[in-house]
Each structure stands twice: as structure tokens, then as C-alpha cells.
Design a protein around this motif. Structure first.
Motif, PDB file in Angstrom:
ATOM      1  N   LYS A 138      -1.429  -2.679  11.805  1.00 22.76           N
ATOM      2  CA  LYS A 138      -2.582  -1.799  11.445  1.00 22.76           C
ATOM      3  C   LYS A 138      -1.664  -0.476  11.399  1.00 22.76           C
ATOM      4  O   LYS A 138      -0.939  -0.301  12.196  1.00 22.76           O
TER       5      LYS A 138
ATOM      6  N   GLY B 214      -6.940  -3.838  -1.943  1.00 19.70           N
ATOM      7  CA  GLY B 214      -7.796  -3.166  -1.007  1.00 19.70           C
ATOM      8  C   GLY B 214      -9.433  -2.718  -1.582  1.00 19.70           C
ATOM      9  O   GLY B 214      -9.605  -3.226  -2.666  1.00 19.70           O
TER      10      GLY B 214
ATOM     11  N   HIS C  96      -8.843  -7.512   2.912  1.00 22.16           N
ATOM     12  CA  HIS C  96      -7.883  -7.462   3.960  1.00 22.16           C
ATOM     13  C   HIS C  96      -7.643  -8.712   4.746  1.00 22.16           C
ATOM     14  O   HIS C  96      -6.526  -8.916   5.250  1.00 22.16           O
TER      15      HIS C  96
ATOM     16  N   ALA D  33      -3.118  -4.054   2.665  1.00 15.73           N
ATOM     17  CA  ALA D  33      -4.472  -3.816   2.269  1.00 15.73           C
ATOM     18  C   ALA D  33      -5.105  -2.589   2.624  1.00 15.73           C
ATOM     19  O   ALA D  33      -4.977  -2.416   3.974  1.00 15.73           O
TER      20      ALA D  33
ATOM     21  N   CYS E  18      -8.595  -0.629   3.668  1.00 17.77           N
ATOM     22  CA  CYS E  18     -10.033  -1.038   3.836  1.00 17.77           C
ATOM     23  C   CYS E  18     -10.735   0.273   3.984  1.00 17.77           C
ATOM     24  O   CYS E  18     -10.696   0.957   4.735  1.00 17.77           O
TER      25      CYS E  18
END
Lengths: 317, 317
Positions: B15, B37, B47, B58, B60
Motif C-alpha cells: 500500500k 482504479g 483493487h 490500483a 482506490c
């Protein structure tokens, strides 16, 4: 439904003419055969798990009912390649009886049959009564491992040994937030108030171990994982496969929140996750809820778990 | 949720520290990057589609809301390997605006960005207003093909060309049987009586083209597929990919019944199915309903569609 399933396999399986069973078109001579099966209404389990390095065939019962001995027998004959057959299915009285009758018929034909029953539901009975435990989402990991072993090993003894080891090391517990329905009638399988949940609910609405008020995802997760970890028991240094199964109408968002909490618990306990699976594999129609499955792995189980596999209802490998 | 998603990837993604975005840990130098996304609440889309031969990252958004330009920009910088970036996302005003702002920021940095918007929803606008069509379950096939192309081709031009061709040949239509809810409030996104269905419902509860009484699976399927086939149009001799997507709380049993009917229609029309996918990929929380997606294939699209792929939310290959 079975016609649609056969079409969804894009030519890789056929339905037996007079029976609700599907079998792979191409099964090599001399392969140890893997036959799975059980009641319908839990799609993609079981009949969505016939494919590459998974089941060679599946015998399908009516909704929530075991397949008949004749259907199991014919499916077994269709997958047999002269090196024996492993029966793998959930531990329910009806399935046990019908698969056992079919096994006797096959033994009369001189075909070697072994049986492994999945009995992963921690909530169904205490550890000293394993034979009273139901098979639930542990089926997924069991079929994955048995399918890999049956593809690679040329001895029914060995396939049975690996599958039995997987079965001895798998534990599951679920929670239902709302009921699923019986397709023929639209009636719910049980009643649950809007603010209630049932811990340990079975795959057909069998009573769990506690009915309680709705709690947070973290609180529910703690309750499930405590029971699972203490049952085997799992402990420091263990490497596991983790499977979070959607019972039908649960969002993946919720399951990912559960996954976060599980990983915090595992970190505290010194448990390592080798592989995570989050998805929809053993359903109870539109039931909202989920289950958590843990399997303790050794190198051999890891090997079969990690083999590529593909079917209509399964593949994340 | 994103923490749980990262854990579910078993170490393959990270992340971004200050943004709701995930990116693959290992992206080869010189690779054309694929950034996908959109809003959350449709899990596993988007995601859950970061993985092998799928998205490289991705961005989000909050539930049913576009990711911010900053998040898209930072995710793009994190996946960039010096050979350009393809943005692939659903055609919604908020996503269009924010991805476009990020693209401008990246162009200022000297990074080549191309954009393909998925606009497969036949119900959203007539064929002469393609730009008003929303992106729904066609996303799955689009990401599959763009992911394969971006893994194999070393030119952004070429990846864009293949992806655009896929987009020109994909059509989807859905039906809702019951509404999904907004997670923060628990409120349903719209009202639908028990005996009503909405044909052409959008992924956030946008109005469809008809609200009508509940019908049989065959009748509903005929209605959807007639609109889809006449739109491209698809016809005799065409080879297609078929995707049946669960909007949340639909049983696979029902989707397989739909599949059976579809195949009868295709047989009548002389259309061949190259590959079938039946599963849960673009959801609207616990909405009951499904959509049917058809993509007309040529040899090039078949090649990228058939490439192996794997992520938390997708793989049946």
C-alpha cells in the motif's frame, strides 16, 4: 443448472446421460481418480471443482441432499482408469450412506475405492467426536490438495495418505448474519432477527454454538479464530493456509476487514500464512455470513496446495 | 479493508504510505505500466485485480466515489517504469475528471499516459452516444486483455491499441432483483418491490431501462441478450468471450441456468463461445442480480484473454 455448468466448462466435461454427474473428458489411463460430490445448492461446491488438478468428476445430489448411490457408482465408473478411486466429500449421514453403498458396488466390480470425509467444522462437535463434525469450507483446500496429489502420484495409497493428512490438519468455523432460502419454496432455512448472528452455523442452517447480538467484525473474528486455534491446536511456528469463504451474500469488503484482524492475531501467536484465499466457494444460497478455514501445512501439503489448478468455480493459483 | 487486501496478496503488493492505492512489488524495468482504479464497494473490482498479467497498481476511491487526483498520481508514479502508463477505468464523470487531472500532472513530469475508459453498459445510452455509457462488468475482460498486452508488448502505443480494440468489442447488460446498501448507513441504494426487477440497472443503482414484474430466468436472459447482440451487433460466425457476473447476492445456480439459455440463443444465432467465465467480480455490495458481458474476439484478443493471470479477486484461467 447442470446443462449450464457443462457449457461453462467450455468443452472440458460431459454430463453422464442418465445421471446428475459430470466427468472430465480427458483423464489419463492409469491415473488415480478423484471423485467428489454432494448436495446441490452450495455452488460452486462441489460440481464447480471438476477441472485441472482438481476433481475428475462430481456426483450431484438434489438441493441440500446427497447424490444417489447409482449416480455415485456411474460417476465412479466414468472416472476410473484402472488405478483406484478416492472418494472425497463432506461428512453428512446421507452422503456417507450413499457413497459407502457405491463403494461396495465398485469393490464388487474389483475397483479399489478409498474414502476421505471432510469434517472441518469445529462448531459441530468437540474434538473427541471428530466423526460427528460436518464438512464445510475445508472442502476447498481438501479438493485442492487431493486433486494435486491424484494428478502427480501414481498410488491410491499415497493419494489417500496425503489427503488424510490434510484432513487431520484443517479446521473451520463460520458465522451466519442472515439465512439462505430453499430454492423450490423461497422459504428461509431458519429465522434470525436483524440484529442477531449465529456462530458456528452449518451449511444447511444447522444450529451453531451460540446465537448472539450483532458485533463488530473484529469481535466476531476473535471469537471464531480462538475456537479454531485452540482446537487443533495451532501455535507458534506453524505455517498455515488461510481461506475466508463467503456463504453467499457477504461483501468481499467485509471479508478483507476480517482478514486484517486475523493477521493481527496470527502475528501475536507467531503463526505464518503461506497462502491466503478470499472468495466464494461453498455457499448456502443467499446466506450472508462467512467462515474462516485454517490448514496447518508441511512441505508436502504446501507442494500440492501450490500446484496450478483451474475449474469453473475455482482458481486463484 | 485495504490492509486486509494487502495481507490477502501474501506479500506481492504494498500500500502506498499516504494514499489508498496498492502497487505490485515487482514490476520489471521498461514495462508498460497498467494502472486501474475506481470507487470502492465493488470488490473485488478494482483493487482485487492487481496481480500477474493484470493491473500493476490500483487507485482506490471511497465507497462509490472516484479516487482523488493525488492518489492516482502517486499510484502512477509508483508503477511507472519509464515506458509509459495506460490508465484503464470505468467511464464515470468523477473518475474521468480525476484520472484526467492526474494524467496532466504526469505529462508535466514527462511521463506518457494513455487512457481507455470502459463503457460497456448497453442500457446507459444508445450506440450513437458511446461516451455516455458506463463501465460495468466489461472491466473484467478489459483488465484481463490490457494486463496481458502490457505484460507482453513493449510499446504503449500497442498496449493502447489492443485495449481500445477490446473496448470497442465489449457489451454488457445487467438486471437487479434487489438493491445493495451503502455501507456507512446500511440504507439501500434504491427501492424495488419484492416482485419487481430492474433491467439495465447501473453499478450504483442508476436507473435502468425498464422496471418490470419478476420473470423466469429464460425470459430475463432473452431480454438482456437481444439488446446486447443487436448493439454491436454480434452475428453468425462470431467468436466471443462470455462473462456472467454476480452483482453480489445471486447464486451460481441461477447464473448457470442463465448460461444454459444463453448458449441456446448463441447456437441459434451461429455464435461460438471461446471462453466462459461465471463468477463474482464487480459487485454492488449485497445487490441480487447479474449481468451478461459479451466480447467479440479475434486471434489477438483471444491470445491476451487466454494468458494465465492471477490476483486476489480473479483467476479462472
Amino acid at each position: 443448472m447442470i446443462d449450464g455448468l457443462v457449457f461453462a466448462n467450455d468443452g472440458a466435461v460431459v454430463k453422464l446421460p442418465d445421471h446428475d454427474a459430470i466427468v472430465k473428458k480427458e483423464i489419463p489411463d492409469g491415473k488415480v481418480a478423484l471423485l467428489i460430490g454432494g448436495g446441490s445448492g452450495h455452488e460452486p461446491m462441489f460440481h464447480g471443482f471438476v477441472g485441472k488438478n482438481l476433481g475428475d468428476g462430481a456426483a450431484c445430489g438434489e438441493i441440500f441432499a446427497a447424490p444417489s448411490p447409482d449416480t455415485i457408482y456411474e460417476a465412479a465408473k466414468a472416472v476410473d482408469r484402472g488405478n483406484g478411486i478416492l472418494f472425497l466429500y463432506g461428512n453428512y449421514a446421507g452422503d456417507n450412506m450413499n457413497f459407502d453403498i457405491a463403494a461396495e458396488m465398485l469393490e464388487d466390480d474389483g475397483i479399489d475405492v478409498r474414502t476421505v470425509r471432510v469434517r472441518d467444522d469445529v462448531a459441530a462437535a468437540p474434538p473427541d467426536r471428530m466423526d460427528d463434525r460436518r464438512g464445510i469450507a475445508g472442502d476447498v483446500l481438501m479438493i485442492k490438495i487431493a486433486g494435486g496429489a491424484a494428478a502427480e502420484l501414481d498410488s491410491l495409497d499415497e493419494v489417500e495418505r496425503v489427503t488424510r493428512k490434510a484432513g487431520d490438519n484443517v479446521r473451520t468455523m463460520g458465522v451466519a448474519v442472515s439465512a439462505g432460502s430453499i430454492p423450490e419454496t423461497g422459504k428461509l432455512t431458519f429465522e434470525l432477527a436483524d440484529d442477531e448472528i449465529e456462530i458456528g452455523m452449518g451449511a444447511h442452517g444447522e444450529a451453531g454454538i451460540a446465537r448472539q447480538k450483532l458485533q463488530t467484525a473484529d469481535e466476531i473474528t476473535d471469537q471464531l479464530i480462538e475456537k479454531i486455534l485452540s482446537d487443533l491446536p495451532f501455535g507458534k511456528g506453524d505455517e498455515v493456509a488461510l481461506l475466508i469463504n463467503n456463504l453467499g451474500a457477504t461483501t468481499m469488503m467485509e471479508m478483507l476487514v476480517v482478514n486484517r484482524r486475523l493477521r493481527h492475531v496470527f502475528d501475536e501467536q507467531g503463526i505464518t500464512v503461506h497462502r491466503t484465499l478470499v472468495g466464494t466457494w461453498l455457499t448456502v444460497q443467499e446466506m450472508a455470513g462467512f467462515s474462516v478455514t485454517l490448514m496447518k501445512l508441511d512441505d508436502e501439503l504446501k507442494h500440492y496446495l501450490d500446484m496450478p489448478a483451474s475449474s469453473v468455480g475455482f482458481s486463484n493459483m
